[in-house]
Enzyme design. Structure first.
Site, PDB file in Angstrom:
ATOM      1  CD  GLU A  60      34.718  35.575  29.181  1.00 35.45           C
ATOM      2  OE1 GLU A  60      35.242  35.247  27.857  1.00 35.45           O
ATOM      3  OE2 GLU A  60      34.323  35.883  30.106  1.00 35.45           O
ATOM      4  CG  PHE A  83      35.932  39.897  37.191  1.00 32.27           C
ATOM      5  CD1 PHE A  83      35.982  40.789  38.687  1.00 32.27           C
ATOM      6  CD2 PHE A  83      35.877  38.848  37.143  1.00 32.27           C
ATOM      7  CE1 PHE A  83      36.037  40.387  40.021  1.00 32.27           C
ATOM      8  CE2 PHE A  83      35.958  37.853  38.439  1.00 32.27           C
ATOM      9  CZ  PHE A  83      36.002  38.601  40.124  1.00 32.27           C
ATOM     10  CG  HIS A 129      39.918  39.321  38.442  1.00 27.98           C
ATOM     11  ND1 HIS A 129      41.304  38.859  38.392  1.00 27.98           N
ATOM     12  CD2 HIS A 129      39.354  38.418  37.677  1.00 27.98           C
ATOM     13  CE1 HIS A 129      41.397  37.818  37.421  1.00 27.98           C
ATOM     14  NE2 HIS A 129      40.102  37.441  37.461  1.00 27.98           N
TER      15      HIS A 129
END
Lengths: 326, 330
Positions: A60, A83, A129
């Protein structure tokens, strides 16, 4: 008009923008044959090819920064975090780089990246999450935050976020992915992110400002209170948090004299506190009672069904509305 | 050595210019004319001279950032006067003296945005390199430099992985000066050569003497060619930092005996000797180059210092933060 889910509306918005502008690209994990973790990218790579729907490894931080470079190279990336919680890994790219591109270039370059963040509870997935992240970014000048709820608004404002030339966080609630609603077959005009507030329902005795699942819960609670008390409640969905449509809220509060703000994110430092501040600063003499906030508990989200103790329920909303009406 | 006498003399001119810039930065910091902690290039001049030689000699266009000690390369990209004015925080700077040398950004001149926290720009440049490749722009590449310190950041590994996976036109360049702020490189990595990290991504990686501008130029030219053929690769150059991390840093963390005989390790002196042996440099040219480079830099500082600083209105200009009127308010 067609009945469609939030999931389908997300897919439609990306499809439409990819057709409209060949510089729109998608970046994220599992975007190829899987169509994204949530299925929202279904069919896009097949239709537009691997050079427009880029399936990345699990990195990411890397692909957030990559998207900024691609934007400077003339592209208009949509970057999905599976998420919203995982955006912690992209923080530098968003907060330190993307948000400051225009400033540090002397107002010459823009950074038209849309960071897509499915957030909040409902998945019963626990601490890592299920968080709500809008307030993490609201304190960062240079970013915009778009947070619509209904399928029609998701379609319209997702397209607006993609078109906007500034780095924009597009935040939606994962729990409402299956929420359905009427969506126009053709969107006549992609809306502006300015003045995006919408009066979902008019009323005379209380103004409620809420978004995402908190909006749905507040609407259910408001219906019960109206039924039981005969009072009427005005409900506003801001749809865009930055730039925030203050006028629509001020006008409503000046009429009703009362305010409740609701969201799922923790109360402390939440965006609701900001809305409350603006209203108190601007509508003090019209306020008949102290404004009320209904928000997530300032704690860690537990796993499974236990998450219900953290997020504001319809009952919590009802209690908040009754308090605000006192 | 594939460089003509003219190219070698220009290389010499650039190494001297880097030296003078480093000296002047120290001087102006001590006289209070430069704000902030600027990192001068003293001891590392051959690196900038080698990079510049490669940039000038090749037809390949580069887009990138620089390490903070490669200010000569920054200045070459954005122009000397705009660079010096930005360093001084003056309105003639390439970003109106508002962004500062730390955050220099000038895309039209190939200067991609620098980042305060180290590690991230390799991935940012990879994204830009992807755009170049996807647009079919031939012989245009990303140039991604970092020091030995920054490349311990995870984002650099992610960037190398992305570049290798997508076969991006990008050259990763490691300016290894042996020390990251106060931490020596042997306390940062178990590797003898940091370019060995390229192997993990099936990329080529070479390590050369960073105090030899010719070796740097050759390695960069070779790396640029590979990158232009969509073969991302790593070039490491080993050099030595003379100053502290910042100007005035007492460097209590370091054995300072090298300062007793700087000439013996000086890349400028070493290159001079080599060019004198080759018969293309003499005392007269040395003096003339030093004078002309000093003049250009001092003139740049004088001009920069004669300019105003930005007004509050310029700094708080809404259009400097947002691209359109849907930005709300500052």
């Amino acid at each position: 008009m067609s009945e469609m889910s939030v999931m389908k509306a997300l897919n439609l918005a990306m499809f439409e923008e990819m057709v409209a502008d060949e510089k729109v690209i998608c970046i994220g994990e599992d975007l190829g044959k899987q169509g994204g973790c949530w299925g929202t990218f279904t069919g896009l790579q097949e239709k537009f090819g691997e050079n427009r729907v880029l399936e990345f490894p699990i990195l990411e931080a890397g692909y957030t920064l990559f998207s900024v470079g691609a934007a400077l190279g003339g592209y208009r990336p949509i970057v999905e975090f599976m998420f919203a919680d995982f955006v912690t890994l992209g923080f530098e790219g968003i907060v330190d780089i993307a948000a400051k591109i225009r400033f540090n270039s002397g107002g010459v370059d823009s950074c038209p990246v849309t960071f897509v963040l499915p957030q909040g509870g409902g998945g019963k997935s626990g601490a890592h999450h299920s968080q709500s992240v809008e307030a993490w970014f609201a304190n960062v000048p240079g970013l915009k935050i778009v947070a619509p709820t209904t399928p029609a608004d998701i379609r319209a404002y997702y397209r607006a976020a993609i078109r906007d030339d500034d780095p924009t966080l597009f935040i939606y609630q994962r729990a409402t992915m299956g929420l359905t609603g009427e969506v126009p077959d053709v969107l006549d005009e992609v809306p502006s992110l300015a003045k995006a507030g919408k009066i979902v329902k008019t009323g005379a005795d209380l103004t409620v400002v809420a978004y995402h699942r908190a909006l749905l819960n507040a609407m259910a609670a408001a219906a019960q209170v109206e039924e039981e008390t005969g009072k009427t409640i005005e409900i506003i969905d801001p749809r865009v948090l930055i730039p925030f449509d203050k006028e629509i809220v001020f006008d409503s509060v000046k009429k009703t004299g009362r305010l409740m703000v609701a969201h799922e994110a923790p109360e402390r430092g939440g965006f609701g506190a900001q809305i409350l501040s603006w209203v108190v600063e601007n509508c003090m003499k019209e306020l008949k009672a102290a404004p009320v906030r209904v928000a997530g508990v300032n704690s860690i989200i537990p796993f499974g069904d236990l998450e219900k103790y953290l997020y504001p329920s319809v009952e919590d909303m009802k209690a908040g509305i009754l308090k605000a009406l006192k | 050595m594939n460089f003509s006498n003219e190219e070698l003399l220009e290389m010499y001119s650039d190494i001297v210019k880097s030296r003078v810039l480093g000296e002047k930065i120290v001087e102006y910091i001590f006289s209070g004319k430069i704000a902030g902690a600027i990192h001068p290039c003293l001891g590392q001049e051959a690196v900038s001279a080698g990079i510049l030689t490669a940039f000038k000699k090749s037809d390949i266009i580069t887009y990138g950032t620089e390490t903070h000690r490669a200010q000569t390369v920054m200045a070459h990209r954005v122009g000397w006067k705009p660079f010096i004015a930005e360093l001084l925080g003056r309105t003639g700077g390439c970003n109106d003296g508002i962004s500062g040398e730390y955050h220099i950004h000038d895309l039209k001149n190939g200067q991609l945005p620098a980042a305060g926290a180290l590690g991230g720009t390799w991935a940012e440049i990879a994204g830009f390199a992807w755009a170049l490749k996807n647009d079919g722009k031939k012989r245009q590449i990303g140039f991604a430099p970092y020091g030995d310190g920054a490349i311990s950041q995870g984002a650099t590994y992610e960037a190398m992985n992305i570049a290798a996976l997508f076969k991006l036109p990008i050259l990763f360049f490691i300016e290894n000066n042996g020390i990251a702020m106060s931490t020596p490189v042997e306390n940062q990595s178990p590797l003898e050569n940091l370019a060995d990290r390229a192997a993990a991504f099936n990329m080529k990686g070479v390590t050369v003497d960073g105090d030899d501008p010719v070796a740097v130029a050759e390695a960069v030219l070779n790396g640029m060619e590979l990158a232009a053929n969509n073969e991302p690769n790593v070039v490491e150059v080993k050099t030595m930092r003379w100053e502290g991390h910042y100007v005035g840093d007492p460097q209590k963390y370091r054995d300072l005996s090298y300062k007793e005989d700087l000439d013996s390790i000086c890349p400028v002196v070493r290159f001079e000797k080599r060019l004198i042996e080759l018969g293309i440099l003499d005392d007269e040219i040395i003096k003339a180059v030093r004078e002309s480079q000093t003049k250009e830099i001092v003139d740049g500082f004088d001009e920069g210092l004669s300019q105003t600083i930005a007004t509050k209105e310029q700094v708080l200009d809404y259009n400097r933060v947002y691209s359109n009127n849907a930005g709300g308010e500052l």
